[in-house]
Design a protein around this motif. Sequence first.
Motif, PDB file in Angstrom:
ATOM      1  N   TRP A  61     -18.414  28.519  15.530  1.00 48.51           N
ATOM      2  CA  TRP A  61     -17.153  28.991  15.810  1.00 48.51           C
ATOM      3  C   TRP A  61     -17.337  30.472  16.249  1.00 48.51           C
ATOM      4  O   TRP A  61     -18.179  31.244  15.751  1.00 48.51           O
ATOM      5  CB  TRP A  61     -16.222  29.096  14.495  1.00 48.51           C
ATOM      6  CG  TRP A  61     -15.503  27.841  14.129  1.00 48.51           C
ATOM      7  CD1 TRP A  61     -16.166  26.827  13.204  1.00 48.51           C
ATOM      8  CD2 TRP A  61     -14.763  27.080  14.847  1.00 48.51           C
ATOM      9  NE1 TRP A  61     -15.325  25.552  13.059  1.00 48.51           N
ATOM     10  CE2 TRP A  61     -14.587  25.824  14.211  1.00 48.51           C
ATOM     11  CE3 TRP A  61     -13.873  27.407  15.828  1.00 48.51           C
ATOM     12  CZ2 TRP A  61     -13.382  24.865  14.519  1.00 48.51           C
ATOM     13  CZ3 TRP A  61     -12.899  26.622  16.308  1.00 48.51           C
ATOM     14  CH2 TRP A  61     -12.918  25.445  15.442  1.00 48.51           C
TER      15      TRP A  61
ATOM     16  N   ASP B  58     -14.805  23.928   8.548  1.00 44.93           N
ATOM     17  CA  ASP B  58     -14.269  24.743   9.719  1.00 44.93           C
ATOM     18  C   ASP B  58     -13.801  26.027   9.007  1.00 44.93           C
ATOM     19  O   ASP B  58     -13.944  27.046   9.672  1.00 44.93           O
ATOM     20  CB  ASP B  58     -13.362  23.863  10.470  1.00 44.93           C
ATOM     21  CG  ASP B  58     -14.059  22.783  11.168  1.00 44.93           C
ATOM     22  OD1 ASP B  58     -15.084  22.993  11.678  1.00 44.93           O
ATOM     23  OD2 ASP B  58     -13.378  21.767  11.435  1.00 44.93           O
TER      24      ASP B  58
ATOM     25  N   VAL C 108      -6.705  24.556  12.336  1.00 44.87           N
ATOM     26  CA  VAL C 108      -7.899  24.123  13.054  1.00 44.87           C
ATOM     27  C   VAL C 108      -7.340  22.875  13.878  1.00 44.87           C
ATOM     28  O   VAL C 108      -6.748  21.767  13.234  1.00 44.87           O
ATOM     29  CB  VAL C 108      -8.953  23.422  12.413  1.00 44.87           C
ATOM     30  CG1 VAL C 108     -10.237  22.903  13.267  1.00 44.87           C
ATOM     31  CG2 VAL C 108      -9.527  24.873  11.631  1.00 44.87           C
TER      32      VAL C 108
ATOM     33  N   ARG D 295     -14.982  26.447  19.504  1.00 48.47           N
ATOM     34  CA  ARG D 295     -16.210  26.004  19.037  1.00 48.47           C
ATOM     35  C   ARG D 295     -16.997  26.508  20.146  1.00 48.47           C
ATOM     36  O   ARG D 295     -16.813  25.857  21.387  1.00 48.47           O
ATOM     37  CB  ARG D 295     -16.175  24.751  18.415  1.00 48.47           C
ATOM     38  CG  ARG D 295     -17.531  24.421  17.306  1.00 48.47           C
ATOM     39  CD  ARG D 295     -17.536  23.213  16.920  1.00 48.47           C
ATOM     40  NE  ARG D 295     -16.105  22.431  16.401  1.00 48.47           N
ATOM     41  CZ  ARG D 295     -15.907  22.326  15.218  1.00 48.47           C
ATOM     42  NH1 ARG D 295     -16.729  22.572  14.471  1.00 48.47           N
ATOM     43  NH2 ARG D 295     -14.430  21.697  14.929  1.00 48.47           N
TER      44      ARG D 295
ATOM     45  N   ILE E  55     -14.739  29.868   9.784  1.00 44.03           N
ATOM     46  CA  ILE E  55     -14.182  30.726  10.462  1.00 44.03           C
ATOM     47  C   ILE E  55     -14.077  31.930   9.506  1.00 44.03           C
ATOM     48  O   ILE E  55     -14.152  32.999  10.115  1.00 44.03           O
ATOM     49  CB  ILE E  55     -13.020  29.980  10.656  1.00 44.03           C
ATOM     50  CG1 ILE E  55     -13.086  29.193  12.001  1.00 44.03           C
ATOM     51  CG2 ILE E  55     -11.800  31.291  11.216  1.00 44.03           C
ATOM     52  CD1 ILE E  55     -11.868  28.282  12.442  1.00 44.03           C
TER      53      ILE E  55
ATOM     54  N   ALA F 204      -8.952  26.896  17.262  1.00 37.72           N
ATOM     55  CA  ALA F 204      -8.302  27.084  15.739  1.00 37.72           C
ATOM     56  C   ALA F 204      -7.666  28.482  16.064  1.00 37.72           C
ATOM     57  O   ALA F 204      -7.759  29.233  16.888  1.00 37.72           O
ATOM     58  CB  ALA F 204      -9.303  27.432  14.569  1.00 37.72           C
TER      59      ALA F 204
ATOM     60  N   VAL G 154      -7.320  20.251   9.317  1.00 39.47           N
ATOM     61  CA  VAL G 154      -8.132  21.293   8.973  1.00 39.47           C
ATOM     62  C   VAL G 154      -9.264  20.674   7.917  1.00 39.47           C
ATOM     63  O   VAL G 154      -8.718  20.076   6.918  1.00 39.47           O
ATOM     64  CB  VAL G 154      -7.102  22.270   8.354  1.00 39.47           C
ATOM     65  CG1 VAL G 154      -8.203  23.555   7.535  1.00 39.47           C
ATOM     66  CG2 VAL G 154      -6.080  22.910   9.347  1.00 39.47           C
TER      67      VAL G 154
END
Length: 142
Positions: free
Chosen positions: A127, A14, A87, A122, A18, A92, A10
């Motif tokens: 995302w 990211d 993730v 993705r 998200i 994720a 993770v």
Amino acid sequence: MTPAAPAANVTDADVAAIERLKHEYCYAIDDGRYGDWAGCFAPDGRFVMNDGTTFEGRDELEAFGRDVFDDAYAESAHTVTNARIDVDGDTATGRWYLALYHETADGETAVQQANYADEFERVDGEWRIAEANVTYGVRLPR
């Protein structure tokens, strides 16, 4: 009890992307920007309610906002909390609590509690929501 450690794969970037996507999802539907709300999803993304009702693809998602959500609520404010995001490469998962503050066309106000269990992917480096699963009430998704 010791909290679980975050997954090793993770990244902060990211997780932040998200979380921002989920916040845009909330603002877009509350603002009545249903095309933007549908754009938070992957092209074949799905919104699934705990009764099994499913809207799939951006056209159906936009129609849901315009034809279902807009008819149900004169005003709304989605508040999501307690994000837990994991993730794995270009996919994720995320869990959130939702408090949906709303006013109906009849002027009645209420707060509805729900839980999201989401899947993300993705798409072209960005995302997007692959599937948003909402469970209304205090019940937790399994």
